[in-house]
Scaffold this motif. Structure first.
Motif, PDB file in Angstrom:
ATOM      1  N   VAL A 132     109.898  32.910   4.474  1.00 22.92           N
ATOM      2  CA  VAL A 132     108.464  32.620   4.572  1.00 22.92           C
ATOM      3  C   VAL A 132     108.190  31.855   5.866  1.00 22.92           C
ATOM      4  O   VAL A 132     108.783  30.815   6.128  1.00 22.92           O
ATOM      5  N   MET A 133     107.291  32.403   6.680  1.00 27.68           N
ATOM      6  CA  MET A 133     106.975  31.805   7.986  1.00 27.68           C
ATOM      7  C   MET A 133     105.752  32.510   8.564  1.00 27.68           C
ATOM      8  O   MET A 133     105.209  33.430   7.943  1.00 27.68           O
ATOM      9  N   PRO A 134     105.272  32.107   9.721  1.00 27.85           N
ATOM     10  CA  PRO A 134     104.135  32.781  10.344  1.00 27.85           C
ATOM     11  C   PRO A 134     104.460  34.241  10.654  1.00 27.85           C
ATOM     12  O   PRO A 134     105.581  34.568  11.038  1.00 27.85           O
ATOM     13  N   GLY A 135     103.469  35.092  10.476  1.00 31.08           N
ATOM     14  CA  GLY A 135     103.665  36.507  10.771  1.00 31.08           C
ATOM     15  C   GLY A 135     102.384  37.283  10.561  1.00 31.08           C
ATOM     16  O   GLY A 135     101.297  36.710  10.493  1.00 31.08           O
ATOM     17  N   SER A 136     102.514  38.574  10.430  1.00 29.27           N
ATOM     18  CA  SER A 136     101.370  39.449  10.190  1.00 29.27           C
ATOM     19  C   SER A 136     101.470  40.040   8.796  1.00 29.27           C
ATOM     20  O   SER A 136     102.565  40.367   8.325  1.00 29.27           O
ATOM     21  N   LEU A 137     100.314  40.193   8.131  1.00 29.87           N
ATOM     22  CA  LEU A 137     100.347  40.861   6.824  1.00 29.87           C
ATOM     23  C   LEU A 137     100.852  42.286   6.949  1.00 29.87           C
ATOM     24  O   LEU A 137     101.319  42.883   5.975  1.00 29.87           O
ATOM     25  N   LEU A 138     100.788  42.840   8.161  1.00 37.14           N
ATOM     26  CA  LEU A 138     101.300  44.191   8.388  1.00 37.14           C
ATOM     27  C   LEU A 138     102.805  44.257   8.164  1.00 37.14           C
ATOM     28  O   LEU A 138     103.336  45.289   7.753  1.00 37.14           O
ATOM     29  N   TYR A 139     103.502  43.152   8.436  1.00 39.28           N
ATOM     30  CA  TYR A 139     104.943  43.113   8.188  1.00 39.28           C
ATOM     31  C   TYR A 139     105.220  43.199   6.684  1.00 39.28           C
ATOM     32  O   TYR A 139     106.093  43.953   6.244  1.00 39.28           O
ATOM     33  N   ASP A 140     104.483  42.413   5.909  1.00 37.56           N
ATOM     34  CA  ASP A 140     104.708  42.393   4.461  1.00 37.56           C
ATOM     35  C   ASP A 140     104.304  43.721   3.822  1.00 37.56           C
ATOM     36  O   ASP A 140     105.039  44.281   3.007  1.00 37.56           O
ATOM     37  N   TYR A 141     103.138  44.209   4.185  1.00 38.52           N
ATOM     38  CA  TYR A 141     102.663  45.482   3.640  1.00 38.52           C
ATOM     39  C   TYR A 141     103.607  46.618   4.038  1.00 38.52           C
ATOM     40  O   TYR A 141     104.030  47.422   3.200  1.00 38.52           O
ATOM     41  N   GLY A 142     103.949  46.680   5.321  1.00 33.42           N
ATOM     42  CA  GLY A 142     104.784  47.772   5.808  1.00 33.42           C
ATOM     43  C   GLY A 142     106.170  47.771   5.204  1.00 33.42           C
ATOM     44  O   GLY A 142     106.698  48.823   4.822  1.00 33.42           O
ATOM     45  N   ASP A 143     106.765  46.584   5.085  1.00 31.84           N
ATOM     46  CA  ASP A 143     108.117  46.503   4.541  1.00 31.84           C
ATOM     47  C   ASP A 143     108.129  46.788   3.043  1.00 31.84           C
ATOM     48  O   ASP A 143     109.073  47.384   2.528  1.00 31.84           O
ATOM     49  N   ALA A 144     107.069  46.356   2.352  1.00 26.74           N
ATOM     50  CA  ALA A 144     106.979  46.638   0.915  1.00 26.74           C
ATOM     51  C   ALA A 144     106.967  48.140   0.653  1.00 26.74           C
ATOM     52  O   ALA A 144     107.618  48.622  -0.283  1.00 26.74           O
ATOM     53  N   TYR A 177     112.045  61.173   0.754  1.00 32.22           N
ATOM     54  CA  TYR A 177     110.716  61.447   1.296  1.00 32.22           C
ATOM     55  C   TYR A 177     109.804  60.281   0.950  1.00 32.22           C
ATOM     56  O   TYR A 177     110.152  59.420   0.131  1.00 32.22           O
ATOM     57  N   PHE A 178     108.636  60.238   1.573  1.00 30.73           N
ATOM     58  CA  PHE A 178     107.699  59.152   1.341  1.00 30.73           C
ATOM     59  C   PHE A 178     106.733  59.550   0.232  1.00 30.73           C
ATOM     60  O   PHE A 178     106.058  60.571   0.328  1.00 30.73           O
ATOM     61  N   LYS A 179     106.668  58.727  -0.810  1.00 30.22           N
ATOM     62  CA  LYS A 179     105.882  59.047  -2.003  1.00 30.22           C
ATOM     63  C   LYS A 179     104.437  58.574  -1.823  1.00 30.22           C
ATOM     64  O   LYS A 179     104.140  57.379  -1.884  1.00 30.22           O
ATOM     65  N   VAL A 180     103.549  59.530  -1.629  1.00 32.46           N
ATOM     66  CA  VAL A 180     102.140  59.213  -1.389  1.00 32.46           C
ATOM     67  C   VAL A 180     101.507  58.547  -2.602  1.00 32.46           C
ATOM     68  O   VAL A 180     100.647  57.674  -2.463  1.00 32.46           O
ATOM     69  N   GLU A 181     101.958  58.917  -3.815  1.00 30.01           N
ATOM     70  CA  GLU A 181     101.392  58.303  -5.017  1.00 30.01           C
ATOM     71  C   GLU A 181     101.725  56.809  -5.087  1.00 30.01           C
ATOM     72  O   GLU A 181     100.888  55.994  -5.507  1.00 30.01           O
ATOM     73  N   ASN A 182     102.927  56.442  -4.679  1.00 29.18           N
ATOM     74  CA  ASN A 182     103.294  55.021  -4.643  1.00 29.18           C
ATOM     75  C   ASN A 182     102.481  54.280  -3.583  1.00 29.18           C
ATOM     76  O   ASN A 182     102.004  53.166  -3.809  1.00 29.18           O
ATOM     77  N   PHE A 183     102.332  54.923  -2.443  1.00 29.81           N
ATOM     78  CA  PHE A 183     101.537  54.374  -1.355  1.00 29.81           C
ATOM     79  C   PHE A 183     100.102  54.107  -1.804  1.00 29.81           C
ATOM     80  O   PHE A 183      99.539  53.035  -1.547  1.00 29.81           O
ATOM     81  N   THR A 184      99.516  55.073  -2.486  1.00 34.00           N
ATOM     82  CA  THR A 184      98.123  54.949  -2.917  1.00 34.00           C
ATOM     83  C   THR A 184      97.950  53.809  -3.909  1.00 34.00           C
ATOM     84  O   THR A 184      97.031  52.991  -3.783  1.00 34.00           O
ATOM     85  N   ALA A 185      98.833  53.753  -4.898  1.00 34.81           N
ATOM     86  CA  ALA A 185      98.737  52.708  -5.918  1.00 34.81           C
ATOM     87  C   ALA A 185      98.947  51.323  -5.308  1.00 34.81           C
ATOM     88  O   ALA A 185      98.202  50.376  -5.610  1.00 34.81           O
ATOM     89  N   PHE A 186      99.945  51.198  -4.458  1.00 30.46           N
ATOM     90  CA  PHE A 186     100.232  49.899  -3.841  1.00 30.46           C
ATOM     91  C   PHE A 186      99.080  49.466  -2.940  1.00 30.46           C
ATOM     92  O   PHE A 186      98.664  48.299  -2.964  1.00 30.46           O
ATOM     93  N   THR A 187      98.562  50.397  -2.144  1.00 29.21           N
ATOM     94  CA  THR A 187      97.478  50.072  -1.220  1.00 29.21           C
ATOM     95  C   THR A 187      96.228  49.636  -1.974  1.00 29.21           C
ATOM     96  O   THR A 187      95.551  48.680  -1.573  1.00 29.21           O
ATOM     97  N   ARG A 188      95.932  50.307  -3.060  1.00 23.62           N
ATOM     98  CA  ARG A 188      94.768  49.920  -3.856  1.00 23.62           C
ATOM     99  C   ARG A 188      94.922  48.494  -4.389  1.00 23.62           C
ATOM    100  O   ARG A 188      94.006  47.673  -4.270  1.00 23.62           O
ATOM    101  N   GLY A 189      96.081  48.191  -4.953  1.00 21.82           N
ATOM    102  CA  GLY A 189      96.310  46.847  -5.469  1.00 21.82           C
ATOM    103  C   GLY A 189      96.330  45.805  -4.372  1.00 21.82           C
ATOM    104  O   GLY A 189      95.793  44.703  -4.526  1.00 21.82           O
ATOM    105  N   PHE A 190      96.937  46.153  -3.248  1.00 20.00           N
ATOM    106  CA  PHE A 190      97.038  45.235  -2.114  1.00 20.00           C
ATOM    107  C   PHE A 190      95.655  44.855  -1.591  1.00 20.00           C
ATOM    108  O   PHE A 190      95.347  43.668  -1.409  1.00 20.00           O
ATOM    109  N   LEU A 191      94.802  45.847  -1.378  1.00 24.10           N
ATOM    110  CA  LEU A 191      93.477  45.584  -0.830  1.00 24.10           C
ATOM    111  C   LEU A 191      92.573  44.887  -1.839  1.00 24.10           C
ATOM    112  O   LEU A 191      91.706  44.086  -1.453  1.00 24.10           O
ATOM    113  N   GLU A 192      92.758  45.161  -3.117  1.00 21.85           N
ATOM    114  CA  GLU A 192      91.957  44.487  -4.144  1.00 21.85           C
ATOM    115  C   GLU A 192      92.244  42.991  -4.197  1.00 21.85           C
ATOM    116  O   GLU A 192      91.355  42.188  -4.489  1.00 21.85           O
TER     117      GLU A 192
END
Length: 213
Positions: free
Chosen positions: A89-101, A120-135
């Motif tokens: 835990v330290m200074p950074g960008s939320l893009l690091y946390d979101y992208g790595d997750a 392969y990259f699972k779009v359904e996982n991406f969609t669910a995570f992104t929705r929860g993340f932005l909420e």
């Protein structure tokens, strides 16, 4: 900074170049194609860092190692209890946390899956995570929102570069179970990068649909 330059992707790529030049373990000839794969995407490495330096991307408190196995889950309900492994835990960008997750949670297989046809990259996982993340976010800038899909590619490329550099260095950083372990990990990450690139327009569309802007 607990670990200086931890998500400095530019430096990670430079470290890979140094490892290739030194070729300590004598393995470069077998990974030259993977090395070229990283260098062909070198221009992407500094995008987030440049945005932070120009204050286009805000500096935030970040976990910096947001893998699914760093979340403690309740056995009965499946609900998240807390985030663990707080030593990064330290200074950074939320893009690091979101992208790595999503580098980890969006993959169809394990980090060391040998059969690349299963990765392969699972779009359904991406969609669910992104929705929860932005909420759950109290705020996100337009610049951060625009770079969400890119950050997944960036973190995946960074991680693969680290695996590949460690393989060239003789496996001195990551724990390995067999001689080609880091090479297998690197190949898996780069297969994900390719698939993320192929699906990039779709991922951007989904982000904007969820965000409503």
């Amino acid at each position: 900074d607990v670990i200086p330059h931890f998500h400095d992707t530019v430096r990670r790529v430079e470290n890979l170049e140094k490892s290739a030049k030194k070729n300590i373990a004598g393995r470069f000839s077998e990974v030259e194609e993977l090395y070229d794969f990283v260098l062909s995407r070198k221009s992407a490495a500094g995008v987030v860092l440049a945005g932070m330096e120009k204050a286009i991307i805000p500096l935030r408190v970040t976990h910096n190692d947001t893998k699914l196995n760093n979340v403690l889950l309740d056995n009965k309900t499946g609900e998240g209890v807390c985030v663990i492994d707080l030593d990064t835990v330290m200074p950074g960008s939320l893009l690091y946390d979101y992208g790595d997750a999503l580098r980890f949670g969006g993959s169809s297989g394990a980090e060391d899956e040998r059969d690349l046809d299963k990765i392969y990259f699972k779009v359904e996982n991406f969609t669910a995570f992104t929705r929860g993340f932005l909420e759950e976010l109290t705020s996100i800038t337009d610049a951060e929102l625009e770079l969400l899909p890119f950050s997944i590619k960036l973190m995946t490329l960074e991680c693969g570069s680290r695996f590949l550099a460690d393989y060239l260095n003789g496996d001195t950083y990551f724990k390995t179970a067999y001689p080609e372990h880091n090479l297998v990990r690197a190949r898996t990450q780069f297969k994900l990068v390719r698939d993320i690139e192929d699906k990039y327009d779709e991922l951007c569309r989904i982000v904007h649909e969820i965000a409503g802007r």
